[in-house]
Enzyme design. Structure first.
Site, PDB file in Angstrom:
ATOM      1  N   LYS A 177       0.801  -1.226   0.000  1.00  0.00           N
ATOM      2  CA  LYS A 177       0.000   0.000   0.000  1.00  0.00           C
ATOM      3  C   LYS A 177       0.837   1.280   0.000  1.00  0.00           C
ATOM      4  O   LYS A 177       0.312   2.377  -0.259  1.00  0.00           O
ATOM      5  CB  LYS A 177      -0.857  -0.059   1.281  1.00  0.00           C
ATOM      6  CG  LYS A 177      -1.914   0.982   1.491  1.00  0.00           C
ATOM      7  CD  LYS A 177      -3.181   0.643   0.744  1.00  0.00           C
ATOM      8  CE  LYS A 177      -4.303   1.631   1.047  1.00  0.00           C
ATOM      9  NZ  LYS A 177      -4.908   1.410   2.368  1.00  0.00           N
ATOM     10  N   GLU A 178       2.135   1.168   0.286  1.00  0.00           N
ATOM     11  CA  GLU A 178       2.929   2.366   0.553  1.00  0.00           C
ATOM     12  C   GLU A 178       2.852   3.423  -0.554  1.00  0.00           C
ATOM     13  O   GLU A 178       2.627   4.599  -0.273  1.00  0.00           O
ATOM     14  CB  GLU A 178       4.403   1.987   0.824  1.00  0.00           C
ATOM     15  CG  GLU A 178       4.645   1.346   2.178  1.00  0.00           C
ATOM     16  CD  GLU A 178       4.362  -0.150   2.223  1.00  0.00           C
ATOM     17  OE1 GLU A 178       3.718  -0.667   1.293  1.00  0.00           O
ATOM     18  OE2 GLU A 178       4.782  -0.792   3.177  1.00  0.00           O
ATOM     19  N   PRO A 179       3.072   3.059  -1.848  1.00  0.00           N
ATOM     20  CA  PRO A 179       3.046   4.114  -2.872  1.00  0.00           C
ATOM     21  C   PRO A 179       1.703   4.843  -2.932  1.00  0.00           C
ATOM     22  O   PRO A 179       1.674   6.057  -3.172  1.00  0.00           O
ATOM     23  CB  PRO A 179       3.323   3.344  -4.178  1.00  0.00           C
ATOM     24  CG  PRO A 179       4.096   2.142  -3.719  1.00  0.00           C
ATOM     25  CD  PRO A 179       3.477   1.760  -2.399  1.00  0.00           C
TER      26      PRO A 179
END
Ligand code: ACO
Length: 271
Positions: A160-162
């Site tokens: 999920k980071e980006p």
């Protein structure tokens, strides 16, 4: 060198963790234990994981990481980004100044978090992630930090980071690329789409996918099978396999010879 003391049950609980050793001291089970927050993790979770790694007795050969409740882990506790941070921990955004010393402090802080993940590759242990439900962001990266992944059929993996304006920085990008290839890794990370257990198996993100009710038994069977090889041979083999990708064929052949010479000497000394 004396082994460091294992974190106390209180320290583990404050980090959202539990640790159990089996009676033979060969298997350590680390449980992500904040089920009401879907096992969301904080900086303290990762520094405590690093502490666990440094302090496990040398008898430990297998480390199982599992999650309490319906999710393996919802990733970083989103409060870490809030102005207040998590109780007792500094907000990551608050630390983010542009002065060189601020950058250096952030870099150092992230390195301390990464240490919670890196030790899981050590040759003297085999790490196994037992994943049910969601493994999001830092949770997915924790599963990727393990040597082996056993997934319940309801597992859902998501980088999920980006999507949150960040990059995956908890050592997950290398194993992800090694497993699925750079093209698929770009697609999975930039779309932040959720990968089902079935697709995870196809993408080689899971060694095994089992019905949810069989997860614990499947992990126990795998652990028993992994323990069958003598400890020194298992560690030497894992060390060899870890080098293989970065080595040329000749370098790897040399490494095989060197490791085998040590094994033969050790075995002949045992008579
Ligand atoms: N941080 C803090 N609290 C969380 C987190 C999190 N990452 N994830 C879930 N929670 C809390 C929820 O706020 C909720 O609290 P409440 O009961 O007080 O309302 C509780 O845990 C249960 O969460 P639900 O969303 O109701 O659980 P559900 O099973 O429906 O969904 C899921 C699980 C999909 C994991 C969802 O909670 C979610 O998307 N969480 C956020 C995931 C995320 O963005 N993580 C960061 C990734 S980036 C990184 O890790 C670096």
């Amino acid at each position: 060198m004396a082994e460091a003391a294992i974190p106390s049950a209180e320290d583990l609980a404050a980090a959202g963790l539990r640790l159990e050793l089996d009676t033979a001291g060969a298997v350590a089970t680390i449980t992500l234990a904040r089920p009401r927050r879907r096992n969301a993790m904080t900086g303290r979770t990762w520094t405590t994981l690093a502490h666990v790694g440094h302090s496990l007795p040398s008898s430990v050969r297998i480390v199982v990481i599992t999650g309490e409740g319906p999710s393996f882990s919802a990733g970083i506790d989103l409060a870490m980004f809030g102005p207040e941070g998590v109780s007792g921990e500094t907000s990551l955004f608050r630390q983010a100044g542009t002065r060189p010393r601020d950058r250096a402090a952030l870099d150092e802080g992230i390195a301390e978090y990464q240490a919670g993940y890196l030790w899981l590759r050590r040759p003297d242990i085999v790490s196994v992630a037992a994943v049910r439900g969601h493994a999001v962001g830092a949770g997915f990266q924790l599963a990727l930090a393990c040597d082996l992944r056993v997934l319940a059929d309801d597992a859902k993996l998501c980088m999920k980071e980006p999507a949150l304006g960040l990059v995956p920085d908890l050592t997950g990008t290398k194993p992800l690329v090694e497993l699925v290839g750079v093209n698929r890794a770009i697609e999975l990370c930039l779309t932040a789409r959720t990968v089902s257990a079935e697709e995870a198996r196809e993408l080689r993100l899971a060694e095994l996918v089992v019905p949810g009710s069989d997860l614990d038994d499947a992990v126990a069977d795998l652990v028993a099978a992994l323990l069958a090889a003598p400890a020194e041979a298992a560690a030497a083999t894992k060390a060899l396999l870890l080098q293989a990708q970065g080595n040329t064929l000749e370098e790897q052949a040399r490494a095989e010879r060197a490791a085998q010479v040590e094994r033969l000497i050790a075995l002949s000394a045992q008579g």
